[in-house]
Write a protein that holds these residues in place. Structure first.
Motif, PDB file in Angstrom:
ATOM      1  N   PHE A   1       0.847  -1.182   0.000  1.00 30.72           N
ATOM      2  CA  PHE A   1       0.000   0.000   0.000  1.00 30.72           C
ATOM      3  C   PHE A   1       0.887   1.238   0.000  1.00 30.72           C
ATOM      4  O   PHE A   1       1.744   1.394   0.873  1.00 30.72           O
ATOM      5  N   ARG A   2       0.676   2.075  -0.995  1.00 31.74           N
ATOM      6  CA  ARG A   2       1.543   3.248  -1.170  1.00 31.74           C
ATOM      7  C   ARG A   2       0.779   4.514  -0.853  1.00 31.74           C
ATOM      8  O   ARG A   2      -0.253   4.818  -1.447  1.00 31.74           O
ATOM      9  N   GLY A   3       1.303   5.258   0.111  1.00 36.12           N
ATOM     10  CA  GLY A   3       0.783   6.579   0.423  1.00 36.12           C
ATOM     11  C   GLY A   3       1.933   7.558   0.380  1.00 36.12           C
ATOM     12  O   GLY A   3       2.284   8.181   1.388  1.00 36.12           O
ATOM     13  N   ALA A   4       2.557   7.653  -0.771  1.00 34.83           N
ATOM     14  CA  ALA A   4       3.764   8.476  -0.931  1.00 34.83           C
ATOM     15  C   ALA A   4       3.794   9.041  -2.343  1.00 34.83           C
ATOM     16  O   ALA A   4       2.922   8.752  -3.167  1.00 34.83           O
ATOM     17  N   GLY A   5       4.803   9.847  -2.627  1.00 32.88           N
ATOM     18  CA  GLY A   5       4.890  10.569  -3.890  1.00 32.88           C
ATOM     19  C   GLY A   5       4.993   9.672  -5.102  1.00 32.88           C
ATOM     20  O   GLY A   5       5.381   8.500  -5.020  1.00 32.88           O
TER      21      GLY A   5
ATOM     22  N   TYR B   1       0.491   7.188   8.821  1.00 29.99           N
ATOM     23  CA  TYR B   1       0.120   7.715   7.503  1.00 29.99           C
ATOM     24  C   TYR B   1      -1.066   8.664   7.600  1.00 29.99           C
ATOM     25  O   TYR B   1      -1.002   9.815   7.151  1.00 29.99           O
ATOM     26  N   ARG B   2      -2.159   8.203   8.216  1.00 24.52           N
ATOM     27  CA  ARG B   2      -3.396   8.965   8.165  1.00 24.52           C
ATOM     28  C   ARG B   2      -3.410  10.106   9.178  1.00 24.52           C
ATOM     29  O   ARG B   2      -3.886  11.202   8.878  1.00 24.52           O
ATOM     30  N   PHE B   3      -2.896   9.877  10.378  1.00 22.68           N
ATOM     31  CA  PHE B   3      -2.934  10.902  11.405  1.00 22.68           C
ATOM     32  C   PHE B   3      -1.622  11.678  11.484  1.00 22.68           C
ATOM     33  O   PHE B   3      -1.621  12.870  11.794  1.00 22.68           O
ATOM     34  N   GLY B   4      -0.515  11.005  11.202  1.00 22.32           N
ATOM     35  CA  GLY B   4       0.769  11.698  11.224  1.00 22.32           C
ATOM     36  C   GLY B   4       1.106  12.372   9.909  1.00 22.32           C
ATOM     37  O   GLY B   4       1.969  13.251   9.863  1.00 22.32           O
ATOM     38  N   GLY B   5       0.439  11.954   8.825  1.00 20.52           N
ATOM     39  CA  GLY B   5       0.701  12.562   7.529  1.00 20.52           C
ATOM     40  C   GLY B   5       2.048  12.202   6.943  1.00 20.52           C
ATOM     41  O   GLY B   5       2.556  12.904   6.060  1.00 20.52           O
ATOM     42  N   VAL B   6       2.657  11.098   7.392  1.00 18.83           N
ATOM     43  CA  VAL B   6       3.982  10.698   6.919  1.00 18.83           C
ATOM     44  C   VAL B   6       3.833   9.842   5.656  1.00 18.83           C
ATOM     45  O   VAL B   6       3.067   8.880   5.644  1.00 18.83           O
ATOM     46  N   PRO B   7       4.545  10.164   4.579  1.00 15.71           N
ATOM     47  CA  PRO B   7       4.527   9.309   3.389  1.00 15.71           C
ATOM     48  C   PRO B   7       4.923   7.877   3.766  1.00 15.71           C
ATOM     49  O   PRO B   7       5.950   7.658   4.407  1.00 15.71           O
TER      50      PRO B   7
ATOM     51  N   PHE C   1      14.861   5.605  -1.519  1.00 14.85           N
ATOM     52  CA  PHE C   1      14.180   6.715  -0.852  1.00 14.85           C
ATOM     53  C   PHE C   1      15.194   7.709  -0.275  1.00 14.85           C
ATOM     54  O   PHE C   1      14.917   8.901  -0.166  1.00 14.85           O
ATOM     55  N   ASP C   2      16.339   7.186   0.107  1.00 14.49           N
ATOM     56  CA  ASP C   2      17.385   8.058   0.655  1.00 14.49           C
ATOM     57  C   ASP C   2      17.823   9.111  -0.352  1.00 14.49           C
ATOM     58  O   ASP C   2      18.289  10.194   0.021  1.00 14.49           O
ATOM     59  N   ASP C   3      17.655   8.808  -1.635  1.00 13.37           N
ATOM     60  CA  ASP C   3      18.064   9.743  -2.684  1.00 13.37           C
ATOM     61  C   ASP C   3      16.977  10.761  -3.039  1.00 13.37           C
ATOM     62  O   ASP C   3      17.245  11.708  -3.782  1.00 13.37           O
ATOM     63  N   LEU C   4      15.760  10.550  -2.550  1.00 11.26           N
ATOM     64  CA  LEU C   4      14.655  11.442  -2.907  1.00 11.26           C
ATOM     65  C   LEU C   4      14.571  12.620  -1.955  1.00 11.26           C
ATOM     66  O   LEU C   4      14.923  12.528  -0.779  1.00 11.26           O
ATOM     67  N   THR C   5      14.071  13.723  -2.468  1.00 16.30           N
ATOM     68  CA  THR C   5      13.844  14.885  -1.623  1.00 16.30           C
ATOM     69  C   THR C   5      12.549  14.709  -0.833  1.00 16.30           C
ATOM     70  O   THR C   5      11.711  13.857  -1.153  1.00 16.30           O
ATOM     71  N   ARG C   6      12.391  15.546   0.165  1.00 14.65           N
ATOM     72  CA  ARG C   6      11.159  15.524   0.942  1.00 14.65           C
ATOM     73  C   ARG C   6       9.945  15.730   0.051  1.00 14.65           C
ATOM     74  O   ARG C   6       8.905  15.100   0.214  1.00 14.65           O
ATOM     75  N   GLU C   7      10.084  16.619  -0.938  1.00 10.24           N
ATOM     76  CA  GLU C   7       8.975  16.920  -1.846  1.00 10.24           C
ATOM     77  C   GLU C   7       8.662  15.712  -2.731  1.00 10.24           C
ATOM     78  O   GLU C   7       7.500  15.439  -3.029  1.00 10.24           O
ATOM     79  N   GLN C   8       9.678  14.989  -3.180  1.00  5.76           N
ATOM     80  CA  GLN C   8       9.433  13.807  -3.999  1.00  5.76           C
ATOM     81  C   GLN C   8       8.767  12.683  -3.204  1.00  5.76           C
ATOM     82  O   GLN C   8       7.987  11.914  -3.753  1.00  5.76           O
ATOM     83  N   LEU C   9       9.067  12.600  -1.937  1.00  7.31           N
ATOM     84  CA  LEU C   9       8.476  11.583  -1.080  1.00  7.31           C
ATOM     85  C   LEU C   9       7.024  11.896  -0.730  1.00  7.31           C
ATOM     86  O   LEU C   9       6.218  10.985  -0.514  1.00  7.31           O
ATOM     87  N   ARG C  10       6.684  13.155  -0.693  1.00  6.38           N
ATOM     88  CA  ARG C  10       5.373  13.561  -0.199  1.00  6.38           C
ATOM     89  C   ARG C  10       4.270  13.134  -1.156  1.00  6.38           C
ATOM     90  O   ARG C  10       4.375  13.308  -2.368  1.00  6.38           O
ATOM     91  N   GLU C  11       3.201  12.607  -0.601  1.00  4.43           N
ATOM     92  CA  GLU C  11       2.047  12.195  -1.395  1.00  4.43           C
ATOM     93  C   GLU C  11       1.351  13.432  -1.969  1.00  4.43           C
ATOM     94  O   GLU C  11       1.124  14.406  -1.249  1.00  4.43           O
ATOM     95  N   PRO C  12       0.986  13.399  -3.254  1.00  7.75           N
ATOM     96  CA  PRO C  12       0.283  14.555  -3.830  1.00  7.75           C
ATOM     97  C   PRO C  12      -1.102  14.708  -3.214  1.00  7.75           C
ATOM     98  O   PRO C  12      -1.681  13.743  -2.712  1.00  7.75           O
ATOM     99  N   PRO C  13      -1.660  15.914  -3.220  1.00  5.50           N
ATOM    100  CA  PRO C  13      -3.008  16.130  -2.650  1.00  5.50           C
ATOM    101  C   PRO C  13      -4.034  15.257  -3.380  1.00  5.50           C
ATOM    102  O   PRO C  13      -3.922  14.976  -4.566  1.00  5.50           O
ATOM    103  N   HIS C  14      -5.037  14.832  -2.620  1.00  5.05           N
ATOM    104  CA  HIS C  14      -6.117  14.027  -3.207  1.00  5.05           C
ATOM    105  C   HIS C  14      -7.428  14.337  -2.503  1.00  5.05           C
ATOM    106  O   HIS C  14      -7.467  14.976  -1.474  1.00  5.05           O
TER     107      HIS C  14
END
Length: 498
Positions: A397-401, A439-445, A485-498
């Motif tokens: 299950f993916r909740g990330a960028g 994921y849902r309450f902490g908002g972490v990708p 994932f270590d190579d990705l930026t915070r913005e790349q990791l972040r799940e897009p708005p939905h």
């Protein structure tokens, strides 16, 4: 609908094979230091041998200490426990009779609990609680329609509601090069044991004034040892027991003989506040941005698959990355195994408050990887448990960028994680079990690997249920995911708005 989903599974599997069949395998040097499957299995066995790892018991504490000790051996820093208050529910006596005839039963965990933080003794009294019995079928609106349950004991079928086949409607990717999920329909028709009608049925029963319940494990194999979790969304203030499908059939035959029937339900025990221990250890990187790798170490019964295997996978990644120089990491790695999975997720909530919402630690968690349940496939056939040598169908299950998606799919394919369906968490509105809070309450990708074998909540979750051939490939695949994932930026990791 089943045929349409099967066609979709076939198309996705063939497409995935074509797209990824020529992908280069990960270099041997990259996986040389990943622990072997036998070593990972050894850690799982050790955890099982500690005894049931229930929150607030000696076995639970030994499990936390075992993980912490291994974290230290592997070179992790800041190894410690995060403590939280949870609740231990114990039964001293239970029993069930209908019109004086005894039936084999098992306590429904966390029933007879009047409030989330309530502690004390519960009892149906010296002679038990006796009341008229009302059968409400599947516990749905139709089952309750026209039936007065006030002051009565309800009987209902506990139904497992989500077969793997339903993931075919929302999947984004499938890796199943042998098409086994298509050709073995039984695997996908088997529903998991944790998404059920329990909350809805008990909500109706209590709203109607019922004073007890008997749940028939209608979709289960011939066992009443069903250790349900604490479902805080629906407090169950009345006492309850589980019976097998066979016992339920005999009981219903008796109820069908006409006239009113009375049951005596006995449930005596206590609920007490206990300490839950989350184990935490870190490997510093060049920045405070942190990738978290998690599972849970507590169990009710043997807990080999749930979640001895998940904890062992966390240990495997901790050992691997502990051998790598800190200079190779842009981000810090934080390894955690949680407690209180079965008793209300209080340790998860406390962790999210401290580490994510209030940010009272040095760690800026920008991504989470959750690993759970490396299992052999289990099915119910003619009321018996059939366990095969194939892996249980698993979901990622993916909740990330969007940048994380090809990384995850490539790792699944390169390391041969057959029978894996990938799904967007946004489509489902959340994550399964342990990953959901952060994921849902902490908002972490978050990316979460999980499977749902039917025996997961049972004492049948023994060491022979572990899918040993998957242990090292799972560790290798998610080592690769963490590396990328270590190579990705915070913005790349972040799940897009939905």
């Amino acid at each position: 609908m089943a045929a349409a989903i099967a066609r979709r599974l076939t198309v996705l599997a063939v497409a995935a094979g074509a797209a990824l069949g020529g992908a280069p395998a990960i270099a041997a040097a990259d996986t040389a230091e990943i622990p072997s499957g036998q070593e990972i299995l050894g850690w799982t066995k050790d955890l099982v041998d500690l005894g049931p790892r229930r929150t607030g018991t000696p076995g639970g504490r030994r499990a936390a200490e075992y993980v912490a000790d291994h974290f230290r051996r592997f070179g992790l820093q800041d190894v410690h426990f995060e403590l939280a208050t949870s609740y231990r529910w114990d039964v001293a006596r239970h029993g069930l009779q209908v019109d004086g005839r005894a039936y084999d039963s098992f306590p429904s965990a966390h029933s007879f609990t009047p409030a989330p933080t309530w502690t004390g003794s519960f009892s149906t009294g010296p002679g038990g609680r006796t009341a008229e019995v009302v059968d409400v079928g599947d516990g749905d609106a139709a089952g309750f329609a026209g039936k007065d349950v006030r002051g009565k004991i309800v009987v209902f079928n506990l139904r497992f509601q989500v077969p793997g086949l339903l993931l075919g409607l929302v999947m984004e990717h499938l890796f199943d090069p042998q098409l086994s999920l298509v050709t073995e329909a039984e695997s996908m028709l088997q529903a998991n044991p944790y998404i059920t009608n329990y909350i809805a049925a008990l909500g109706r029963a209590q709203a109607g004034g019922a004073v007890g319940f008997v749940g028939i494990l209608a979709d289960y194999f011939d066992s009443n040892r069903y250790h349900n979790e604490y479902y805080g969304r629906q407090l169950v203030k009345i006492p309850g027991l589980w019976v097998t499908r066979k016992v339920g059939a005999r009981m219903r035959a008796q109820l069908a003989q006409g006239g009113a029937h009375r049951a005596t339900l006995r449930l005596d025990g206590d609920r007490r506040a206990v300490t839950a221990r989350t184990v935490v250890g870190a490997l510093p990187g060049a920045s405070r941005e942190t990738i978290m790798i998690q599972s849970h170490h507590d169990s009710i019964g043997p807990g080999a698959v749930e979640d001895g295997t998940g904890t062992a996978e966390v240990l495997a990644l901790a050992k691997h990355f502990g051998r790598q120089p800190a200079s190779t990491r842009r981000k810090t790695l934080l390894f955690t195994t949680f407690d209180s999975h079965f008793t209300g997720y209080q340790s998860h909530e406390a962790f999210i408050r401290k580490y994510v919402l209030e940010r009272r630690t040095p760690y800026e968690i920008v991504a989470n990887v959750t690993l759970e349940h490396i299992a052999r496939n289990g099915r119910v056939r003619n009321g018996e448990l059939l366990v095969t040598d194939r892996p249980e169908p698993r979901g990622v299950f993916r909740g990330a960028g969007l940048a994380t998606w090809p990384i995850v799919n490539q790792a699944i394919a390169e390391h041969g994680l057959d029978r894996t369906i990938t799904v967007s968490a946004a489509t489902l509105g959340g994550m399964p079990t342990d990953a959901d809070g952060i994921y849902r309450f902490g908002g972490v990708p978050t990316v979460s690997l999980i499977s749902g074998p039917v025996y997961l909540y049972d004492d049948a979750d023994t060491i022979d249920k572990v899918h040993v051939p998957s242990l090292r490939p799972v560790a290798a695949a998610f080592t690769q995911v963490v590396d990328r994932f270590d190579d990705l930026t915070r913005e790349q990791l972040r799940e897009p708005p939905h």
